[in-house]
Design a protein around this motif. Structure first.
Motif, short mmCIF file in Angstrom:
data_model
loop_
_atom_site.label_atom_id
_atom_site.label_comp_id
_atom_site.label_asym_id
_atom_site.label_seq_id
_atom_site.Cartn_x
_atom_site.Cartn_y
_atom_site.Cartn_z
N LYS A 163 0.84 -1.20 0.00
CA LYS A 163 0.00 0.00 0.00
C LYS A 163 0.87 1.25 0.00
CE LYS A 163 -0.83 1.11 4.90
NZ LYS A 163 -1.83 1.46 5.91
N GLN A 164 2.11 1.10 0.45
CA GLN A 164 2.92 2.30 0.68
C GLN A 164 4.39 1.91 0.74
OE1 GLN A 164 1.40 4.08 4.22
NE2 GLN A 164 3.24 5.19 4.76
N ASN A 180 1.98 6.27 -0.71
CA ASN A 180 0.72 5.52 -0.79
C ASN A 180 -0.07 5.94 -2.05
OD1 ASN A 180 -1.76 4.27 -0.33
ND2 ASN A 180 -1.64 4.55 1.87
N THR A 220 -7.49 -1.39 -2.21
CA THR A 220 -6.33 -0.97 -1.43
C THR A 220 -6.48 -1.43 0.02
OG1 THR A 220 -7.46 1.12 -1.04
CG2 THR A 220 -5.86 1.07 -2.84
N LYS A 241 -6.95 8.59 0.71
CA LYS A 241 -5.78 7.86 0.24
C LYS A 241 -6.12 6.95 -0.93
CE LYS A 241 -3.56 7.52 4.78
NZ LYS A 241 -3.41 6.62 5.92
N THR A 245 1.84 4.15 9.43
CA THR A 245 0.99 3.48 8.46
C THR A 245 -0.41 3.28 9.02
OG1 THR A 245 1.75 1.31 9.22
CG2 THR A 245 3.00 2.33 7.47
#
Ligand SMILES: Cc1cc2nc3c(=O)[nH]c(=O)nc-3n(C[C@H](O)[C@H](O)[C@H](O)COP(=O)(O)OP(=O)(O)OC[C@H]3O[C@@H](n4cnc5c(N)ncnc54)[C@H](O)[C@@H]3O)c2cc1C
Ligand SMILES: Nc1ncnc2c1ncn2[C@@H]1O[C@H](COP(=O)(O)O)[C@@H](O)[C@H]1O
Lengths: 251, 322
Positions: A117-118, A125, A141, B102, B253
């Motif tokens: 994801k990142q 991201n 995601t 996001k 995260t």
């Protein structure tokens, strides 16, 4: 089923990151490098899918300097079948990464792209979502669970979102990005490491792809963050509550 | 010169604080660019929300209403948002880095061939942007080339927009091909909680692996949250171990919070955790290990066994409140 897994070389999350005095980047001397942790999770998921189906191919893709072949070898040692390294000395932004991946996914005719994801260096991201759109594929995601339909034509994905877990279903091909709880990646075994030496790792100079990777996002300067003044200890709960009330005035 | 468009995310018919921060950020960005700040509201039955959004100092609010927009799904929302961006010749798209922000913004950026900066904390006078990298170990000055551009913002770095004047509401009708949206919403398994939302609360009490199990979160942390009116958070280790739901994770995260008071209980203070809370106004750490790195950022550190200290803390706060 052919599963593509992009995997980035990043500094070990446990290492101390320092900014160069001239602000042009981070100090890389003595830094340990690893596969981006989220990409490692994506590799593990791809391997589990392949094992469950009893067939298929897992292809790793790295974009970066030649040193990235180290991380791709580690991925091959985990069990991936082959790897492609797109060699670029210049760092790309996520859109550039997505455009390179778009080209490779199309050339390889992949059925699924599983990725992190990142990337924990730039913390963007973005690349997975961008790739999904360039391909006009659906995206899932922040996946914490991936279930393929028996006919391998669709997937149901559980996603970690604000306030709980969301379930999406989508036809394949699709782009799925891994979150922390998707699985716990295996370690490369000794036989795995031996086998990985003989697996194909193809290098392609980025210029050969004919993809526009001019960064739209440019990093002009890096600085260390302001340091927080902490470190004061209190002797008792009573003192703590007193200070929170009368000094910090937060309760 | 160009206009800014803020994607106004709504939750259960309301504009959360995180969205108000995006509006404030959009206004800041617009004043730098020298354009107007608009907003867009997507959903089903969202006319009233459009009017509400217009009261936060934006020039115009574009409302797109339709059945296909009832549940957020990236494909459909991208389609609509990219269309609005083009119709209104927007220069910069802004939204908060929530789970939806996001998921959505990079997809819209790709559709428009736009560069994107994530987690922006400041729009600078000279047109550059400031954003953290490497779990907050680096503060970078970045530039987005070309137009349009996309920026997600970190809600903790901006004040919530205040009510100010009444912008115009413009309804747009954008037809979506229902066959085209490939991903389908199946279910949302909501985490049930009576506690304030993590990203909205002014006090956060977080627990880590030191809590040992989920029941201890209920027995020890819940009562403390209760007396403080605090939201509950957690470290990755606590979430991974299944002590608490995933959306409580604070960190690089997970969620980024900056409450006036953050209490870390049984959390060692790994850099990835600090990335999500070190901008809190006051930080308290309760840990039995005097060497735990969390103490380096804590304004008040208490070296103690949490199973003894937390009930005492709850009692002391209760006394104070009476
Ligand atoms: C890619 C990646 C992303 C990550 N993202 C995040 C993130 O977003 N958020 C996050 O939090 N972490 C994240 N991590 C994990 C992070 O590196 C740490 O592993 C994690 O934060 C540790 O959690 P913890 O402090 O609860 O556990 P530990 O490090 O095990 O610490 C437990 C602490 O509890 C204390 N303790 C134990 N018993 C007691 C007691 N009875 N009384 C008082 N104190 C006690 C111990 O002294 C210890 O300090 C990430 C890691 C990676 C690799
Ligand atoms: N240079 C790269 N090489 C391979 N994969 C990458 C690269 N950069 C990003 N990715 C992939 O894209 C994901 C998201 O990256 P980012 O948008 O940079 O946070 C990562 O987890 C990787 O799977």
């Amino acid at each position: 089923m052919k599963i593509l897994v992009p995997a980035k070389r990043v500094p070990d999350p446990n290492s101390t990151i320092k900014v160069k005095p001239d602000g042009s980047g981070i100090v890389t001397d003595g830094l340990k490098w690893v596969i981006n942790p989220f990409d490692e999770i994506a590799i593990e998921e791809a391997l589990r899918i392949k094992e469950k189906l009893g067939g298929g191919e897992v292809v790793l893709i790295g974009i970066g300097s030649k040193a990235s072949s180290e991380q791709l070898r580690t991925g091959l040692a985990m069990g991936a079948d082959r790897a492609i390294l797109v060699v670029s000395e210049d760092a790309l932004d996520s859109l550039g990464v997505a455009r390179v991946l778009h080209k490779l996914v199309t050339d390889e005719k992949a059925d699924v792209v599983l990725m992190g994801k990142q990337a924990i260096d730039a913390d963007s991201n973005q690349a997975g979502q961008m790739l999904a759109d360039l391909l006009s594929w659906p995206q899932a995601t922040f996946a914490s669970k991936v279930e393929l339909a028996a006919d391998q034509k669709s997937a149901q994905v559980t996603r970690e979102v604000d306030g709980g877990l969301e379930v999406l279903s989508m036809p394949l091909p699709a782009v799925i990005t891994a979150d922390l709880r998707l699985n716990e990646p295996r370690y490369a075994s000794l036989p795995g490491i031996m086998k990985a030496r003989k697996k194909e790792l193809k290098e392609i100079p980025i210029g050969d792809l004919g993809v526009d990777t001019t960064p739209r996002l440019k990093v002009l300067k890096m600085e260390p963050p302001l340091k927080r003044q902490g470190g004061r200890k209190v002797a008792s709960v009573q003192e703590l509550v007193q200070l929170l009330h009368s000094e910090a005035k937060v309760i | 010169m160009g206009d800014v468009l803020v994607f106004a995310e709504h939750v259960k018919g309301k504009l959360p604080k995180t969205t108000l921060a995006a509006i404030e950020a959009g206004r800041q960005a617009a004043s730098r660019i020298g354009g107007a700040c608009h907003a867009v509201v997507l959903g089903k039955g969202v006319d009233a929300l459009g009017t509400e959004t217009a009261s936060y100092g934006v020039r115009k609010v574009f409302v797109v209403d339709g059945d296909a927009l009832e549940h957020y799904v990236a494909d459909a929302y991208t389609e609509v948002l990219a269309d609005v961006m083009k119709q209104k010749t927007i220069d910069l798209l802004v939204a908060t880095s929530t789970a939806i922000g996001k998921d959505l913004l990079p997809r819209v950026a790709a559709r428009l061939g736009a560069g994107m900066a994530s987690d922006v904390v400041h729009f600078n006078e000279d047109g550059t942007l400031t954003r953290p990298m490497y779990a907050g170990n680096v503060i970078a000055t970045v530039k987005l080339e070309g137009s349009p551009r996309v920026a997600s913002i970190r809600a903790t770095a901006f004040d919530a927009a205040k009510k100010e004047g009444a912008g115009e509401v413009e309804k747009l009708s954008i037809s979506l091909d229902p066959a085209k949206g490939k991903a389908k919403f199946v279910a949302f398994n909501e985490t049930k909680s009576d506690r304030p939302v993590l990203t909205e609360a002014s006090i956060v009490v977080s627990g880590g692996r030191g809590l040992k199990n989920g029941e201890n979160f209920t027995t020890y942390l819940e009562p403390l949250c209760e007396v403080l009116g605090a939201a509950m958070g957690a470290s990755r280790a606590a979430v991974d171990a299944g002590f608490v739901p995933n959306d409580l994770q604070v960190g690089q995260t997970g969620k980024v919070v900056a409450p006036t008071l953050y209490i870390a209980v049984g959390i060692s203070g790994a850099i990835q955790h600090l990335a999500g809370m070190k901008d809190s106004k006051t930080i308290v750490a309760v840990n039995k290990d005097p060497e735990a790195p969390i103490f380096q950022v804590a304004d008040y550190g208490l070296v103690a066994d949490l199973f003894k200290a937390v009930p005492e803390l709850t009692e002391e706060v209760k006394k104070l409140k009476h």
